[in-house]
Design a protein around this motif. Structure first.
Motif, mmCIF file in Angstrom:
data_model
loop_
_atom_site.group_PDB
_atom_site.id
_atom_site.type_symbol
_atom_site.label_atom_id
_atom_site.label_comp_id
_atom_site.label_asym_id
_atom_site.label_seq_id
_atom_site.Cartn_x
_atom_site.Cartn_y
_atom_site.Cartn_z
ATOM 1 N N ASN A 92 0.981 -1.058 0.014
ATOM 2 C CA ASN A 92 0.042 -0.046 -0.033
ATOM 3 C C ASN A 92 0.789 1.228 0.093
ATOM 4 O OD1 ASN A 92 -2.227 -1.692 0.150
ATOM 5 N ND2 ASN A 92 -2.282 -1.550 2.506
ATOM 6 N N THR A 93 2.077 1.187 -0.569
ATOM 7 C CA THR A 93 2.971 2.357 -0.811
ATOM 8 C C THR A 93 3.473 2.578 -2.121
ATOM 9 O OG1 THR A 93 5.072 1.367 -0.177
ATOM 10 C CG2 THR A 93 3.557 2.140 1.729
ATOM 11 N N ILE A 94 3.621 3.790 -2.524
ATOM 12 C CA ILE A 94 4.446 4.275 -3.724
ATOM 13 C C ILE A 94 5.818 5.022 -3.061
ATOM 14 C CG2 ILE A 94 4.746 5.657 -5.617
ATOM 15 C CD1 ILE A 94 1.748 5.684 -5.944
ATOM 16 N N GLN A 95 6.877 4.186 -3.272
ATOM 17 C CA GLN A 95 8.245 4.603 -2.874
ATOM 18 C C GLN A 95 8.896 5.466 -3.822
ATOM 19 O OE1 GLN A 95 9.314 4.241 0.123
ATOM 20 N NE2 GLN A 95 7.438 3.171 0.844
ATOM 21 N N MET A 96 9.625 6.324 -3.611
ATOM 22 C CA MET A 96 10.270 7.296 -4.447
ATOM 23 C C MET A 96 11.884 7.097 -4.182
ATOM 24 S SD MET A 96 7.987 10.470 -4.522
ATOM 25 C CE MET A 96 5.899 10.354 -4.356
ATOM 26 N N TRP A 97 12.553 6.624 -4.950
ATOM 27 C CA TRP A 97 13.834 6.589 -4.847
ATOM 28 C C TRP A 97 14.838 7.282 -5.851
ATOM 29 C CZ3 TRP A 97 14.350 1.895 -1.790
ATOM 30 C CH2 TRP A 97 13.482 1.131 -1.571
ATOM 31 N N ASP A 98 15.948 7.764 -4.806
ATOM 32 C CA ASP A 98 16.928 8.658 -5.427
ATOM 33 C C ASP A 98 18.329 7.674 -5.577
ATOM 34 O OD1 ASP A 98 18.869 10.394 -6.211
ATOM 35 O OD2 ASP A 98 18.340 11.920 -4.891
ATOM 36 N N LEU A 99 18.524 7.124 -6.926
ATOM 37 C CA LEU A 99 19.507 6.238 -7.181
ATOM 38 C C LEU A 99 20.819 6.810 -6.585
ATOM 39 C CD1 LEU A 99 18.607 5.055 -10.688
ATOM 40 C CD2 LEU A 99 17.672 4.233 -8.388
ATOM 41 N N ARG A 106 11.356 9.474 -0.242
ATOM 42 C CA ARG A 106 9.813 9.850 -0.244
ATOM 43 C C ARG A 106 8.942 8.600 -0.408
ATOM 44 N NH1 ARG A 106 10.505 13.906 -2.784
ATOM 45 N NH2 ARG A 106 9.409 13.521 -4.658
ATOM 46 N N SER A 107 7.730 8.627 0.216
ATOM 47 C CA SER A 107 6.729 7.504 -0.096
ATOM 48 C C SER A 107 5.252 8.210 0.116
ATOM 49 C CB SER A 107 6.701 6.565 1.007
ATOM 50 O OG SER A 107 6.637 7.035 2.343
ATOM 51 N N ILE A 108 4.355 7.650 -0.411
ATOM 52 C CA ILE A 108 2.944 7.802 -0.664
ATOM 53 C C ILE A 108 2.226 6.499 0.069
ATOM 54 C CG2 ILE A 108 1.049 8.141 -1.938
ATOM 55 C CD1 ILE A 108 2.693 9.564 -3.890
ATOM 56 N N PHE A 109 1.513 6.771 1.025
ATOM 57 C CA PHE A 109 0.510 5.531 1.519
ATOM 58 C C PHE A 109 -0.706 5.596 1.291
ATOM 59 C CE2 PHE A 109 -2.020 3.423 4.816
ATOM 60 C CZ PHE A 109 -1.461 2.259 5.054
ATOM 61 N N GLY A 110 -1.203 4.428 0.532
ATOM 62 C CA GLY A 110 -2.638 4.345 0.229
ATOM 63 C C GLY A 110 -2.806 3.444 -0.991
ATOM 64 N N PRO A 111 -2.128 3.424 -2.040
ATOM 65 C CA PRO A 111 -2.792 2.775 -3.356
ATOM 66 C C PRO A 111 -2.199 1.402 -3.030
ATOM 67 C CG PRO A 111 -1.338 4.901 -4.096
ATOM 68 C CD PRO A 111 -1.308 4.621 -2.460
ATOM 69 N N HIS A 112 -3.063 0.293 -3.416
ATOM 70 C CA HIS A 112 -2.711 -1.163 -3.401
ATOM 71 C C HIS A 112 -2.428 -1.455 -4.758
ATOM 72 C CE1 HIS A 112 -2.764 -5.092 -1.352
ATOM 73 N NE2 HIS A 112 -3.633 -5.401 -2.565
ATOM 74 N N ILE A 113 -1.195 -1.835 -4.788
ATOM 75 C CA ILE A 113 -0.708 -1.932 -6.407
ATOM 76 C C ILE A 113 -0.664 -3.333 -6.527
ATOM 77 C CG2 ILE A 113 0.802 -1.354 -8.186
ATOM 78 C CD1 ILE A 113 -0.982 1.015 -7.139
ATOM 79 N N CYS A 114 -1.227 -3.917 -7.600
ATOM 80 C CA CYS A 114 -1.210 -5.646 -8.246
ATOM 81 C C CYS A 114 -0.667 -5.596 -9.673
ATOM 82 C CB CYS A 114 -2.461 -6.204 -7.837
ATOM 83 S SG CYS A 114 -3.014 -6.328 -6.028
ATOM 84 N N ARG A 142 5.733 16.082 -5.738
ATOM 85 C CA ARG A 142 6.461 16.888 -5.022
ATOM 86 C C ARG A 142 6.196 16.795 -3.498
ATOM 87 N NH1 ARG A 142 4.980 21.988 -8.605
ATOM 88 N NH2 ARG A 142 3.075 20.842 -8.112
ATOM 89 N N SER A 143 5.016 16.864 -3.211
ATOM 90 C CA SER A 143 4.330 16.589 -1.658
ATOM 91 C C SER A 143 4.040 15.205 -1.452
ATOM 92 C CB SER A 143 3.257 17.623 -1.455
ATOM 93 O OG SER A 143 2.163 17.563 -2.509
ATOM 94 N N GLY A 144 3.575 14.551 -2.275
ATOM 95 C CA GLY A 144 2.975 13.237 -1.985
ATOM 96 C C GLY A 144 1.654 13.137 -1.561
ATOM 97 N N GLU A 145 0.951 14.471 -1.789
ATOM 98 C CA GLU A 145 -0.516 14.721 -1.367
ATOM 99 C C GLU A 145 -1.428 14.344 -2.659
ATOM 100 O OE1 GLU A 145 -1.535 15.687 1.530
ATOM 101 O OE2 GLU A 145 0.649 15.765 2.362
#
Length: 231
Positions: A92-99, A106-114, A142-145
């Protein structure tokens, strides 16, 4: 395949007809034969000392890093920043990675991705969740909102999403899944549906052409259809 109009009156709510698909190609025979190669059967996974009860294992540090806690089903690089990568999955998260750094920044909580149902265009992220409500959402990179829940109305049953994508032009959003077994095309500016494609099986992948004039749809009936996208 049935093509129908989306609900809603006026020019904003009127759907345009999506052209019929090309004929379904004859399926190719499987490439891989049944059974496991002998070389793989003899290969053993190295033991993880942290999983047994030995004294050495108890002394082995387990380092916690920000990131996913379950399976990952979608990856997407930022279109203009090659160092930024988005990932999403069952936790239930989208993670944002800086390589250039370790761990998620940064992360977004909510989406259930399959499935492959996360995309980014400009500063907007679209997510397609496998759930009966609030399945299609827009987020601020930018904000994750949360920016908006895109309404999925007038289906005979809920559509649980496996696929979502922005068009290359940025004008449209395509999303599809199982349950209702359909693909919908939305205007990005109004978030109104402009086209619907109904199928007999679930939808597991969508992909726009580079000129945004066509959309490929991969479905559970072992076919890939290509349909025209309204201008």
């Amino acid at each position: 395949m049935q093509v129908r109009r989306a609900a809603g009156g006026g020019a904003a709510g009127a759907a345009q007809r999506i052209a019929p698909p090309f004929p379904t190609p004859t399926p190719h025979p499987p490439i891989f034969k049944k059974g496991r190669p002998a070389t793989l059967a003899r290969r053993k996974r190295p033991a993880d000392p942290r999983l047994d009860g030995s004294r050495a294992a108890r002394r082995t540090p387990c380092v916690a890093r920000a990131g996913h806690s379950n399976r990952v089903f979608s990856l997407r690089f930022h279109p203009t920043d090659e160092h930024m990568l988005l990932s999403a999955g069952w936790d239930n998260t989208i993670q944002m990675w800086d390589l250039r750094t370790e761990g998620s920044v940064r992360s977004i909580f909510g989406p259930h991705i399959c499935g492959d149902s996360v995309d980014i265009s400009g500063n907007d992220i679209v997510s397609g969740s496998w759930r009966p409500t609030e399945q299609l959402q827009l987020w601020d990179y930018r904000s994750g909102e949360l920016i908006a829940n895109v309404p999925w109305l007038d289906s005979s049953e809920p559509c649980l999403l496996y696929a979502a994508q922005f068009s290359a032009s940025g004008k449209h959003i395509a999303a599809g899944g199982s349950g209702a077994n359909e693909v919908r095309l939305f205007s990005r500016s109004s978030l109104e549906p402009v086209g619907v494609v109904n199928l007999s099986k679930g939808v597991y992948g969508v992909d726009f052409s580079t000129d945004s004039r066509a959309l490929a749809i991969a479905a559970g009936d072992l076919s890939v259809r290509v349909v025209a996208v309204p201008a």
